[in-house]
Design an enzyme around this catalytic site. Structure first.
Site, PDB file in Angstrom:
ATOM      1  N   LYS A  69       0.222  -4.770   4.507  1.00 47.73           N
ATOM      2  CA  LYS A  69       0.770  -5.003   5.859  1.00 47.73           C
ATOM      3  C   LYS A  69       0.925  -6.498   6.149  1.00 47.73           C
ATOM      4  O   LYS A  69       1.791  -6.905   6.927  1.00 47.73           O
ATOM      5  CB  LYS A  69      -0.150  -4.346   6.903  1.00 47.73           C
ATOM      6  CG  LYS A  69      -0.185  -2.821   6.801  1.00 47.73           C
ATOM      7  CD  LYS A  69      -1.313  -2.219   7.623  1.00 47.73           C
ATOM      8  CE  LYS A  69      -1.330  -0.693   7.501  1.00 47.73           C
ATOM      9  NZ  LYS A  69      -2.497  -0.068   8.138  1.00 47.73           N
ATOM     10  N   TYR A 192       7.047   2.168   3.049  1.00 48.30           N
ATOM     11  CA  TYR A 192       5.634   1.980   3.420  1.00 48.30           C
ATOM     12  C   TYR A 192       4.707   2.526   2.323  1.00 48.30           C
ATOM     13  O   TYR A 192       3.756   1.858   1.912  1.00 48.30           O
ATOM     14  CB  TYR A 192       5.371   2.670   4.769  1.00 48.30           C
ATOM     15  CG  TYR A 192       3.930   2.630   5.186  1.00 48.30           C
ATOM     16  CD1 TYR A 192       3.353   1.450   5.649  1.00 48.30           C
ATOM     17  CD2 TYR A 192       3.121   3.764   5.103  1.00 48.30           C
ATOM     18  CE1 TYR A 192       2.013   1.403   6.010  1.00 48.30           C
ATOM     19  CE2 TYR A 192       1.782   3.723   5.467  1.00 48.30           C
ATOM     20  CZ  TYR A 192       1.232   2.541   5.926  1.00 48.30           C
ATOM     21  OH  TYR A 192      -0.090   2.498   6.280  1.00 48.30           O
ATOM     22  N   VAL A 261      -7.771   0.766   2.063  1.00 47.43           N
ATOM     23  CA  VAL A 261      -8.642   1.917   1.760  1.00 47.43           C
ATOM     24  C   VAL A 261      -8.925   2.121   0.269  1.00 47.43           C
ATOM     25  O   VAL A 261      -9.772   2.934  -0.082  1.00 47.43           O
ATOM     26  CB  VAL A 261      -8.122   3.259   2.331  1.00 47.43           C
ATOM     27  CG1 VAL A 261      -8.422   3.404   3.793  1.00 47.43           C
ATOM     28  CG2 VAL A 261      -6.685   3.515   2.005  1.00 47.43           C
TER      29      VAL A 261
HETATM   30  O1  DON Z   1      -1.379   4.633   5.505  1.00 47.16           O
HETATM   31  C1  DON Z   1      -2.384   4.885   4.876  1.00 47.16           C
HETATM   32  O2  DON Z   1      -3.132   5.762   5.258  1.00 47.16           O
HETATM   33  C2  DON Z   1      -2.756   4.074   3.642  1.00 47.16           C
HETATM   34  N1  DON Z   1      -1.691   3.962   2.740  1.00 47.16           N
HETATM   35  C3  DON Z   1      -3.233   2.715   4.003  1.00 47.16           C
HETATM   36  C4  DON Z   1      -4.374   2.746   4.934  1.00 47.16           C
HETATM   37  C5  DON Z   1      -5.360   1.660   4.734  1.00 47.16           C
HETATM   38  O3  DON Z   1      -5.453   1.015   3.722  1.00 47.16           O
HETATM   39  C6  DON Z   1      -6.300   1.497   5.850  1.00 47.16           C
HETATM   40  N2  DON Z   1      -7.269   0.478   5.510  1.00 47.16           N
HETATM   41  N3  DON Z   1      -8.396   0.366   5.548  1.00 47.16           N
END
Ligand code: DON
Length: 307
Positions: A69, A192, A261
Site C-alpha cells: 500500500k 490489488y 499479514v
Molecule cells: O487485503 C488483504 O486482506 C491482504 N492482501 C493484505 C492485508 C494485510 O496485509 C493487512 N496487514 N496486516
C-alpha cells in the site's frame, strides 16, 4: 579514531533475545495459502550508510501484502497529484481492523485512509494505464528502481486471495457505489491482489525503508519519487501503518512503519536507516509479534524514536 558501532552484534543479540516472542502469535489463515508459513521464522535487517546488516531468516521470500500500500500510494501521488488522491481517500486513522467495513459509510463518502484495505483499493484505482498489466508494471518498475532487480509475484498466493477475497470484493463494490473507486471493480481488485502477492525478503524491505529514509532517492543516488510524496506516505505510516495497533507501536518503537499479514514490517528512520523484520506469527491486529519485539529493542538501543 572511535570504533564504528557494531550493528551486526546488535542484530544478533536482538534476534536471540526476542525470537521466542513469536510463539505468542499465529500465522494468518484467512488467505488459505498463507497458512503454510513457518511460525518460527524470524529475521531482521538494517540498512545503513555503511551497508546492510542482517540476522536470522532474512533471505526467505514472503509476500508484501499490505506493505504494498506504501508503493501504490507513492505512485498515485506522483501520477495523479495530492488533490486527486485526497478526493478519493481521507487521512484519519480508523481504530478498526485493516479489513473493516464498519466506517465506510462516512459523511465524506470515501474510505478514512489509504492504509486500510478500503483506502488502498481506492488508491489502486487511481493508477494510470490501459490495462492491469500496465498498471502493475508501474509498481514493478518502482520496486526495480529501489531494489536494483526485477520482482515477481507468488502465483499461488495471488490466486488464493483472488478466489477467497470476498470481503475485499465487497469493499470494492461499496467504494464503486460511493464513487470512491475509478474504473472496473474486478480489474482494480486484480491489481490489488497482484501487488499484495509481490515476493520480497527482509533485506529487500530494509532497502525500501532506506529509500524512504533518503526521501525517495535510490541507492544509485537517483531521485525516484518526490520528497513530498515520501513525507505524506511516511506520515500515514505513523498514524495508520500498523492499523489499530499504530498508537501502541508509536509509543513502543516510534518510527514510520507498515506491516503485512505475511509477517513483514517495513520501518523508516528518516535520514538514518531502513529497517525491516520478518516473522509470520501475528498478533490479533495482524502485525508480526516478533517483528514488533525486535523493533522495540532496536529502537531503545539506537534511540530511533522520532518523537
Ligand atoms: O487485503 C488483504 O486482506 C491482504 N492482501 C493484505 C492485508 C494485510 O496485509 C493487512 N496487514 N496486516
Amino acid at each position: 579514531m572511535s570504533t564504528p558501532f557494531d550493528y551486526q552484534a546488535l542484530l544478533d543479540e536482538t534476534l536471540r533475545e526476542e525470537k521466542k516472542y513469536g510463539e505468542r502469535g499465529q500465522v494468518a489463515s484467512y488467505i488459505p495459502e498463507l497458512r503454510k508459513a513457518d511460525p518460527n521464522m524470524a529475521g531482521i535487517a538494517l540498512m545503513t550508510t555503511r551497508g546492510i546488516f542482517t540476522a536470522g531468516d532474512t533471505a526467505v521470500n514472503f509476500t508484501l501484502q499490505s506493505i504494498s500500500k506504501v508503493l501504490t500510494l507513492l505512485l498515485a501521488l506522483e501520477h495523479r497529484g495530492v488533490e486527486a488522491v485526497f478526493a478519493k481517500v481521507g487521512s484519519e486513522p480508523t481504530g478498526d481492523s485493516f479489513n473493516s467495513i464498519v466506517k465506510l459509510e462516512t459523511s465524506e463518502q470515501k474510505p478514512l485512509n489509504p492504509m486500510i484495505n478500503a483506502g488502498a483499493i481506492a488508491v489502486c484505482s487511481l493508477l494510470p494505464g490501459q490495462s492491469v498489466e500496465e498498471r502493475f508494471g508501474l509498481i514493478a518498475d518502482l520496486l526495480e528502481k529501489i531494489l536494483g532487480r526485477p520482482v515477481q509475484i507468488d502465483e499461488s498466493v495471488y490466486r488464493s486471495e483472488k478466489e477467497t477475497g470476498h470481503r475485499n470484493r465487497a469493499l470494492a463494490h461499496f467504494l464503486k457505489d460511493i464513487h470512491a473507486l475509478e474504473g472496473d471493480v474486478e480489474e482494480v481488485l486484480d491489481l490489488y491482489f497482484r501487488q499484495c502477492s509481490i515476493l520480497v525478503n527482509c533485506a529487500d524491505l530494509a532497502r525500501i525503508g532506506m529509500f524512504l529514509a533518503a526521501k525517495g532517492i535510490n541507492e544509485a543516488g537517483k531521485p525516484i519519487v518526490s520528497a513530498n510524496a515520501v513525507r505524506l506516505v511516511s506520515t500515514f505510516m505513523v498514524t495508520c501503518g500498523m492499523y489499530n495497533g499504530s498508537g501502541e507501536f508509536a509509543i513502543k518503537v516510534g518510527i514510520p512503519a507498515k506491516s503485512g499479514v505475511a509477517g513483514g514490517i517495513l520501518g523508516v528512520v528518516p535520514g538514518r536507516y531502513g529497517v525491516a523484520t520478518y516473522g509470520p506469527a501475528l498478533d490479533r491486529k495482524g502485525n508480526s509479534v516478533v517483528g514488533i519485539s525486535m523493533l522495540r529493542r532496536l529502537s531503545q538501543v539506537l534511540d530511533l524514536s522520532i518523537f
